[in-house]
Design an enzyme around this catalytic site. Structure first.
Site, PDB file in Angstrom:
ATOM      1  N   HIS A  79       0.850  -1.193   0.000  1.00  0.00           N
ATOM      2  CA  HIS A  79       0.000   0.000   0.000  1.00  0.00           C
ATOM      3  C   HIS A  79       0.882   1.237   0.000  1.00  0.00           C
ATOM      4  CE1 HIS A  79       0.572   0.923   4.216  1.00  0.00           C
ATOM      5  NE2 HIS A  79       0.261  -0.323   4.531  1.00  0.00           N
ATOM      6  N   HIS A  87       3.839   1.832   2.326  1.00  0.00           N
ATOM      7  CA  HIS A  87       5.088   1.085   2.157  1.00  0.00           C
ATOM      8  C   HIS A  87       6.109   1.835   1.307  1.00  0.00           C
ATOM      9  CE1 HIS A  87       2.588  -2.747   2.884  1.00  0.00           C
ATOM     10  NE2 HIS A  87       3.351  -2.553   3.930  1.00  0.00           N
ATOM     11  N   CYS A  90      -1.220  -8.692  20.663  1.00  0.00           N
ATOM     12  CA  CYS A  90      -1.923  -8.218  19.460  1.00  0.00           C
ATOM     13  C   CYS A  90      -1.284  -8.905  18.263  1.00  0.00           C
ATOM     14  CB  CYS A  90      -1.819  -6.710  19.293  1.00  0.00           C
ATOM     15  SG  CYS A  90      -2.403  -6.195  17.661  1.00  0.00           S
ATOM     16  N   CYS A 111       0.079  -6.389  15.575  1.00  0.00           N
ATOM     17  CA  CYS A 111       1.408  -5.819  15.886  1.00  0.00           C
ATOM     18  C   CYS A 111       2.429  -6.929  16.079  1.00  0.00           C
ATOM     19  CB  CYS A 111       1.393  -5.018  17.178  1.00  0.00           C
ATOM     20  SG  CYS A 111       0.257  -3.643  17.235  1.00  0.00           S
ATOM     21  N   CYS A 169      -6.829  -3.052  19.762  1.00  0.00           N
ATOM     22  CA  CYS A 169      -5.631  -2.389  19.228  1.00  0.00           C
ATOM     23  C   CYS A 169      -6.052  -1.271  18.278  1.00  0.00           C
ATOM     24  CB  CYS A 169      -4.739  -3.388  18.499  1.00  0.00           C
ATOM     25  SG  CYS A 169      -3.418  -2.553  17.599  1.00  0.00           S
ATOM     26  N   HIS A 178      -4.909  -1.865  14.611  1.00  0.00           N
ATOM     27  CA  HIS A 178      -5.450  -2.982  13.820  1.00  0.00           C
ATOM     28  C   HIS A 178      -6.930  -3.244  14.039  1.00  0.00           C
ATOM     29  CE1 HIS A 178      -1.058  -3.578  13.952  1.00  0.00           C
ATOM     30  NE2 HIS A 178      -1.256  -3.836  12.681  1.00  0.00           N
ATOM     31  N   LYS A 196      -6.173   8.380   9.152  1.00  0.00           N
ATOM     32  CA  LYS A 196      -5.345   7.197   9.081  1.00  0.00           C
ATOM     33  C   LYS A 196      -5.905   6.288   7.983  1.00  0.00           C
ATOM     34  CE  LYS A 196      -4.081   3.593  12.209  1.00  0.00           C
ATOM     35  NZ  LYS A 196      -2.697   3.342  12.068  1.00  0.00           N
ATOM     36  N   LYS A 220      -8.682  -0.127   6.125  1.00  0.00           N
ATOM     37  CA  LYS A 220      -9.604  -0.855   5.250  1.00  0.00           C
ATOM     38  C   LYS A 220     -11.045  -0.564   5.650  1.00  0.00           C
ATOM     39  CE  LYS A 220      -6.678  -4.542   3.624  1.00  0.00           C
ATOM     40  NZ  LYS A 220      -5.969  -5.590   4.288  1.00  0.00           N
TER      41      LYS A 220
HETATM   42  N1  MSP Z   1       7.313  -6.885   8.944  1.00  0.00           N
HETATM   43  C1  MSP Z   1       7.437  -5.765   9.765  1.00  0.00           C
HETATM   44  C2  MSP Z   1       8.809  -5.111   9.605  1.00  0.00           C
HETATM   45  C3  MSP Z   1       9.969  -6.007   9.915  1.00  0.00           C
HETATM   46  S1  MSP Z   1      11.483  -5.173   9.713  1.00  0.00           S
HETATM   47  C4  MSP Z   1      12.603  -6.234  10.322  1.00  0.00           C
HETATM   48  C5  MSP Z   1       6.354  -4.719   9.415  1.00  0.00           C
HETATM   49  N2  MSP Z   1       5.768  -4.843   8.228  1.00  0.00           N
HETATM   50  S2  MSP Z   1       4.627  -3.844   7.691  1.00  0.00           S
HETATM   51  O1  MSP Z   1       4.258  -4.362   6.408  1.00  0.00           O
HETATM   52  O2  MSP Z   1       3.586  -3.710   8.655  1.00  0.00           O
HETATM   53  O3  MSP Z   1       5.298  -2.441   7.542  1.00  0.00           O
HETATM   54  C6  MSP Z   1       6.411  -2.263   6.682  1.00  0.00           C
HETATM   55  C7  MSP Z   1       6.886  -0.818   6.722  1.00  0.00           C
HETATM   56  O4  MSP Z   1       5.845   0.037   6.216  1.00  0.00           O
HETATM   57  C8  MSP Z   1       7.181  -0.309   8.134  1.00  0.00           C
HETATM   58  O5  MSP Z   1       8.329   0.514   8.118  1.00  0.00           O
HETATM   59  C9  MSP Z   1       5.958   0.502   8.477  1.00  0.00           C
HETATM   60  O6  MSP Z   1       6.193   1.505   9.402  1.00  0.00           O
HETATM   61  C10 MSP Z   1       5.637   1.093   7.120  1.00  0.00           C
HETATM   62  N3  MSP Z   1       4.265   1.561   7.021  1.00  0.00           N
HETATM   63  C11 MSP Z   1       3.119   0.856   7.146  1.00  0.00           C
HETATM   64  N4  MSP Z   1       2.067   1.687   7.003  1.00  0.00           N
HETATM   65  C12 MSP Z   1       2.504   2.955   6.787  1.00  0.00           C
HETATM   66  C13 MSP Z   1       1.916   4.195   6.501  1.00  0.00           C
HETATM   67  N5  MSP Z   1       0.597   4.380   6.441  1.00  0.00           N
HETATM   68  N6  MSP Z   1       2.742   5.244   6.256  1.00  0.00           N
HETATM   69  C14 MSP Z   1       4.110   5.103   6.241  1.00  0.00           C
HETATM   70  N7  MSP Z   1       4.693   3.959   6.528  1.00  0.00           N
HETATM   71  C15 MSP Z   1       3.922   2.883   6.849  1.00  0.00           C
HETATM   72  O7  MSP Z   1       6.122  -3.835  10.231  1.00  0.00           O
END
Ligand code: MSP
Length: 472
Positions: free
Chosen positions: A18, A21, A124, A127, A143, A146, A293, A296
């Site tokens: 998304h 990421h 959770c 998380c 949470c 989530h 924020k 979904k």
């Molecule tokens: N799998 C773990 C990370 C393990 S690192 C050893 C994880 N995955 S995640 O898919 O939830 O998130 C991946 C990255 O995307 C994280 O750095 C997270 O902070 C970032 N983001 C997820 N949603 C976000 C936003 N809405 N905005 C910016 N970054 C976001 O956590």
């Protein structure tokens, strides 16, 4: 010169990429490109996090075999980062056999700091962490990230004795050996470190089957975060290889929600392994949508593929690297995105390229390549991870070049037959655009490559179709 190592958080493969990421990828890629262009030797890791119940349940829900599910989703992230023009030198999947084997070695090395105990507490799954009674109370049992109820778990776990390392971690943060940016997050982490209990690093297999089995205890699976954090060094070959060329990492990019794992558990693991701590943890904010924020249930999740399809990759990278502050939460709206594309990329840069290339082509300017390098202001901003400022600096240059054309009116010099003056004016303008272009290249690799080709080709010719066509 010491070698550099840049890392990104590895996303869970429980869904599609998304727009949030993109932050990890773009920041790390821009920084990596900047280092390479500065003549540094660097490695850049990315990958996917593939264990844990969250992913296992998603695979079950979609009625897919777990291996098929993770293969498919990991590939989606791989394809996605290419679309962003992000090319890590290393891509790790936590389901890789080498990674699993290396994680077991890491566990064995950490054993002097691991003990087993009964645990009862709130967890959770979203998380993938235990939360405190206080957090459960404050959030009324759900949470906030989530929208899922916390689960009460009572089980035997292995624990990593964080208390063995607290003082060393604190000192490393305070002395700047392991810096955390931004500063306010560093303060938060120091406070959290004080309060941090020992961390549960395993789950009974009956509760979590999808993960790496704990060495010498078939009934337990490693906690996903132990497995996931290890990726940063297993990808370099640890413990089979000497990783000291690239470790400690120069900078690790993570989102604010997962900084706590990187600022407490990760350093504890590294200290337990006798490895140095990363030089910098860079925590970025969250991307919200229309001030809310992304979620979904609200139905406001922005698909980055839609963003890419709207005006192409340059527009996406432009928006997130110039208009999103890398340290705090920022807002995405389609209006802001369209306006940045039309009023800035197309009007400032697109027009400059078109006007200048047309003038050069009409007047047959033959341009000789000159060396260009990053200016001190730009270097200062990049070295301090002020991406927006570095971008701004290069962009002001673009805007000034547009003004310079208006002031110098090369078309009048041509009309008056002032050939020498004309050539000088055009050459200076091309120098200018190539310099700005160079400074923009870590941010906009695709557009800047095209611009370079236009001005450094055998003959300068304006692009047949505008670089940034105005579609909307
Ligand atoms: N799998 C773990 C990370 C393990 S690192 C050893 C994880 N995955 S995640 O898919 O939830 O998130 C991946 C990255 O995307 C994280 O750095 C997270 O902070 C970032 N983001 C997820 N949603 C976000 C936003 N809405 N905005 C910016 N970054 C976001 O956590």
């Amino acid at each position: 010169m010491t070698k550099k190592y840049i890392t990104t958080a590895i996303p869970y493969v429980n869904g599609n990429p998304h727009v949030g990421h993109t932050m990890d990828y773009l920041l790390s890629d821009a920084y990596y490109r900047y280092l390479k262009l500065s003549g540094e030797e660097a490695r850049f890791q990315s990958g996917t996090d593939e264990h844990g119940n969250k992913i296992f349940h998603k695979a079950l829900d979609s009625k897919k075999d777990i291996n098929e599910y993770i293969d498919e989703n990991s590939q989606k992230f791989r394809d996605f980062i290419q679309k962003l023009d992000v090319y890590p030198t290393d891509f790790i999947r936590t389901s890789d056999k080498d990674h699993e084997r290396r994680c077991k070695e890491i566990w064995k090395k950490l054993e002097p700091h691991i003990y087993s105990a009964e645990y009862e507490g709130w967890y959770c799954e979203g998380c993938e962490r235990f939360v405190t009674e206080k957090e459960v109370e404050e959030n009324n049992g759900i949470c906030p990230d989530h929208q899922k109820s916390y689960e009460k778990l009572s089980e035997k776990n292995y624990y990593l004795r964080i208390s063995d390392f607290k003082e060393k971690i604190r000192k490393a943060i305070e002395t700047g050996e392991m810096k955390i940016l931004p500063d306010f997050r560093e303060k938060e982490m120091l406070k959290l470190l004080d309060e941090s209990p020992d961390v549960s690093v395993s789950r009974p297999k009956k509760n979590l089957s999808w993960g790496i089995t704990v060495p010498n205890d078939d009934s337990q699976v490693m906690y996903v975060w132990i497995d996931a954090l290890s990726n940063y060094i297993t990808v370099l070959g640890y413990p089979d290889n000497d990783i000291s060329d690239f470790w400690p990492a120069t900078v690790q990019f993570v989102g604010k929600d997962i900084l706590r794992f990187h600022a407490i558990i990760w350093p504890a693991m590294l200290l337990g392994l006798g490895l140095p701590l990363p030089k910098l943890l860079h925590s970025h904010g969250f991307i919200n949508v229309n001030g809310q924020k992304m979620s979904k249930s609200i139905g406001n999740v922005v698909d980055p593929i839609d963003v890419l399809e709207r005006h192409g990759v340059n527009a996406l990278r432009y928006f997130f690297l110039r208009h999103v502050d890398n340290f705090v939460d920022s807002d995405f709206t389609w209006e802001k995105f369209d306006s940045a594309y039309n009023n800035e990329l197309a009007n400032d840069l697109g027009n400059l390229v078109q006007r200048l290339a047309t003038l050069c082509s009409k007047n047959n300017l033959s341009y000789k390549t000159k060396e260009t390098k990053f200016s001190p202001v730009y270097v200062e901003a990049m070295n301090n991870f002020k991406f927006n400022e570095a971008f701004e600096h290069a962009w002001t240059h673009v805007q000034n070049l547009n003004k310079k054309i208006d002031e110098e009116k090369p078309w009048e010099l041509a009309k008056n037959g002032e050939t020498e003056k004309l050539e000088k004016a055009l050459s200076e303008l091309v120098d200018g655009i190539l310099h700005a272009n160079f400074e923009l290249s870590p941010f906009l690799p695709d557009a800047t490559e095209k611009i370079k080709d236009i001005f450094l080709g055998e003959k300068i010719l304006p692009p047949k179709t505008p670089l940034f066509p105005k579609e909307r």
